[in-house]
Design a protein around this motif. Structure first.
Motif, short mmCIF file in Angstrom:
data_model
loop_
_atom_site.label_atom_id
_atom_site.label_comp_id
_atom_site.label_asym_id
_atom_site.label_seq_id
_atom_site.Cartn_x
_atom_site.Cartn_y
_atom_site.Cartn_z
N PRO A 147 0.82 -1.21 0.00
CA PRO A 147 0.00 0.00 0.00
C PRO A 147 0.85 1.26 0.00
O PRO A 147 1.88 1.34 0.68
N ALA A 148 0.43 2.23 -0.78
CA ALA A 148 1.09 3.53 -0.81
C ALA A 148 0.48 4.44 0.25
O ALA A 148 -0.66 4.24 0.69
N GLY A 157 -0.28 16.88 -1.01
CA GLY A 157 -0.59 16.36 -2.34
C GLY A 157 0.50 15.47 -2.89
O GLY A 157 0.85 15.54 -4.07
N VAL A 158 1.04 14.60 -2.02
CA VAL A 158 2.15 13.74 -2.41
C VAL A 158 1.82 12.30 -2.06
O VAL A 158 1.32 12.02 -0.96
N ALA A 159 2.09 11.38 -2.98
CA ALA A 159 1.97 9.94 -2.73
C ALA A 159 3.36 9.35 -2.58
O ALA A 159 4.29 9.73 -3.30
N PHE A 160 3.49 8.41 -1.65
CA PHE A 160 4.77 7.75 -1.40
C PHE A 160 4.60 6.27 -1.73
O PHE A 160 3.81 5.57 -1.11
N VAL A 161 5.36 5.80 -2.71
CA VAL A 161 5.16 4.48 -3.30
C VAL A 161 6.40 3.62 -3.10
O VAL A 161 7.52 4.02 -3.47
N ALA A 162 6.21 2.42 -2.55
CA ALA A 162 7.27 1.42 -2.44
C ALA A 162 7.16 0.49 -3.64
O ALA A 162 6.11 -0.11 -3.87
N ALA A 163 8.25 0.35 -4.39
CA ALA A 163 8.17 -0.39 -5.66
C ALA A 163 9.46 -1.15 -5.92
O ALA A 163 10.36 -1.20 -5.06
N MET A 164 9.56 -1.72 -7.11
CA MET A 164 10.73 -2.53 -7.43
C MET A 164 11.03 -2.49 -8.93
O MET A 164 10.14 -2.28 -9.75
#
Length: 602
Positions: free
Chosen positions: A449-450, A457-464
């Motif tokens: 989950p982000a 107004g910022v999204a924080f995304v964990a990705a690969m």
């Protein structure tokens, strides 16, 4: 007067009552609707119905976070894939452990208050031991289990209030000869092939309006290559055409009795759709549409086996009564011959009426998904200025590597972000030689989950970044058995890494900053009013980053993979950050069974 002597049993019971945290008002609809204003507690999977995973607590901030220390460690006793989001209410933490066991803890000390040990009705689990959390409401704790049951527990004691099946857990395994033959006859696979259809549940339920809402997983037919050694990540995904799955679903049950209220099936008659040659956002799909249409009549019942697992609790707009959720890949995975058409509503973001289960709109990110590009990460709800007007929107961090933002009422795509992971050969058909695609089968953002800071107004995304080689192969006809066409998507062995990204939603999805990590990021993020972003890594680190710059401000190694989302809460005026540290078998991260809470020194 004769003095009464209390028995040791009674003295112990009184001591437990005295030690237990004080409880306040019950967790009813009014309190859940007001969860965003309850800064101290974490009452819902995403903290409130909008699923933004943003905490207004700021005692731990960019200056004080450097002094963060462990305050307590709780061992569940189960060293297995651990993905839970704990809930906190009135000084008590409620969490699900692997295999769907549930515990209640004193949130200030970590001492166990009660424990529920789940006894699964089957030893054969379709989707592994992971459980992503519980739900609270109406004096109960609800957990959806690995063997596809919905269990309601008394919030004060952990005693079972009801235990009902979500569906019949028995299901055909698919052709075992496919698994044996593929594993023995194809040296390119280099290992044993396993897997089957089935049904379970690993996401947290959602409580709303007297109902408990939950989706199921494991409904698709997919095979995988076993790991070449213990602790290694998944070897490959193997796709074989066939009719072995069933439709996934999201269903609502009466919270008092467990009686079914409504059910939305992820695949339905007419799922062929429009046979799109491109995605709704204009990217060409490598599909043979004439061949699919020619095969449609022979496979007109393929929707009955169509898959579409649901990997997260929905987000909810209480004003409109709309649920927002993603739906998983179609069945069979990676092989499309037996399922011609777009395969609605798989690999889609959908909006449902929370009171009836009626479909309001859908947006299919990947029609006729062959790549594992389903919608796995939970959406979040927030407001955004569009052409000078505040618009209620829904955002979702996709496996495709874009953050999608839609009008919440209509589903209209307002924009997709700049890519937050590298992209190459997306939507390309497999070849006998193999084609390298990125994102790979694990996606850009997987189920993680982000977090969204609504004010900034910022999204924080964990990705690969973990590309995969996609190959089409044929097992020749042998002994009167027909040839078997199959496909395998194998993650590359080197060069993978994680990316933590800050995405400017006010600027149409521009990347503000990124941090590269040694391992792919799986687990999820937490943002706080203290100007921080917390994120865990498979190597065991839980770290705090400056939300404005991405600078690392604090880090602690938890001893096992941190592959679960952190939360923030407060007890007696003290802020804590807590996370499950138990790793992940499928990703090859060290497993454990601890929940660790951090706070500032006394």
């Amino acid at each position: 007067m004769k003095r009464r002597v209390l028995s040791p049993t009674l003295l112990f019971a009184l001591a437990l009552v005295a030690a237990a945290p004080a409880r306040s008002q019950p967790i009813d609809d009014a309190r859940l609707l007001d969860a965003d204003a309850d800064a101290a507690d974490w009452l819902l999977p995403g903290r409130d119905y909008r699923d933004r995973r943003f905490s207004p607590l700021d005692q731990i901030d960019v200056k004080t976070v450097r002094r963060l220390v462990p305050k307590w460690i709780y061992q569940t006793g189960y060293a297995a894939t651990f993905q839970t989001t704990p809930l906190v209410a009135d000084g008590v933490m409620y969490l699900s452990a692997p295999f769907s066991h549930v515990m209640a803890l004193d949130a200030a000390t970590g001492r166990e208050l009660w424990r529920y040990e789940h006894k699964a009705t089957t030893k054969k689990l379709c989707c592994g031991p992971a459980n992503r959390g519980v739900a609270l409401g109406y004096g109960k704790v609800f957990v959806a289990t690995v063997d596809a049951r919905l269990v309601a527990l008394d919030q004060a004691t952990g005693r079972v209030a009801f235990d009902i099946p979500l569906a019949d857990a028995a299901d055909p395994d698919g052709p075992s000869e496919d698994r044996a033959a593929l594993g023995q006859s194809d040296p390119a696979l280099k290992g044993a092939v396993s897997g089957s259809t089935g049904i379970g549940a690993n996401s947290a339920p959602l409580v709303f309006d007297g109902k408990v809402i939950i989706g199921v997983t494991g409904v698709g037919y997919g095979l995988h290559l076993d790991s070449d050694r213990p602790g290694a990540p998944l070897g490959a995904v193997v796709g074989v055409a066939g009719r072995y799955g069933r439709p996934g679903f999201l269903a609502a049950f009466d919270a008092a009795t467990g009686k079914l209220v409504w059910k939305f099936e992820a695949t339905q008659e007419g799922w062929e759709g429009a046979f799109r040659q491109d995605t709704p956002y204009g990217v060409t799909l490598d599909r043979d549409i004439p061949a699919e249409k020619a095969a449609a009549e022979a496979h007109k019942d393929s929707w009955k086996y169509g898959g579409g697992s649901i990997w997260h609790a929905p987000a909810l707009d209480p004003k409109t009564g709309l649920l927002f959720l993603g739906i998983g890949n179609p069945s069979p995975q990676a092989a499309g011959e037996s399922r011609p058409g777009d395969n609605l509503y798989t690999s889609s973001l959908v909006a449902l009426d929370a009171r009836t289960g009626r479909l309001v709109w859908h947006y299919q990110q990947t029609p006729h998904d062959l790549w594992g590009y389903d919608v796995a990460s939970p959406p979040a709800l927030f407001d955004l200025a569009v052409n000078g007007k505040s618009v209620p929107v829904v955002g979702q961090a996709s496996k495709l590597g874009w953050y999608f933002v839609h009008d919440r009422a209509t589903g209209e795509l307002l924009f997709k972000s700049d890519p937050f992971v590298p992209q190459s050969n997306m939507f390309k058909a497999p070849t006998p030689e193999g084609i390298v695609i990125a994102p790979g089968v694990g996606g850009g953002s997987n189920w993680s989950p982000a977090a969204v800071d609504p004010a900034a107004g910022v999204a924080f995304v964990a990705a690969m970044h973990w590309p995969s080689t996609y190959r089409a192969s044929v097992l020749p006809a042998v002994g009167g058995k027909p040839a078997v066409h199959y496909f395998n998507i194998e993650p590359v062995k080197q060069g993978m890494y994680g990316l933590l990204s800050a995405i400017d939603l006010k600027a149409g999805g521009k990347i503000l900053w990124q941090r590269k990590t040694p391992d792919p990021l799986v687990g999820g993020t937490l943002a706080t009013a203290g100007g921080l972003v917390f994120n865990g890594e498979g190597g065991g680190d839980l770290s705090a980053f400056d939300a404005k710059t991405g600078a690392t401000l604090w880090s602690f190694n938890c001893g096992a993979g941190v592959n679960a989302p952190p939360i923030a809460f407060a007890v007696a005026g003290k802020q804590y950050v807590a996370v499950a540290a138990g790793g992940s078998q499928i990703w090859g991260f060290r497993q454990g069974g601890a929940v660790i809470a951090f706070g500032l020194p006394d």
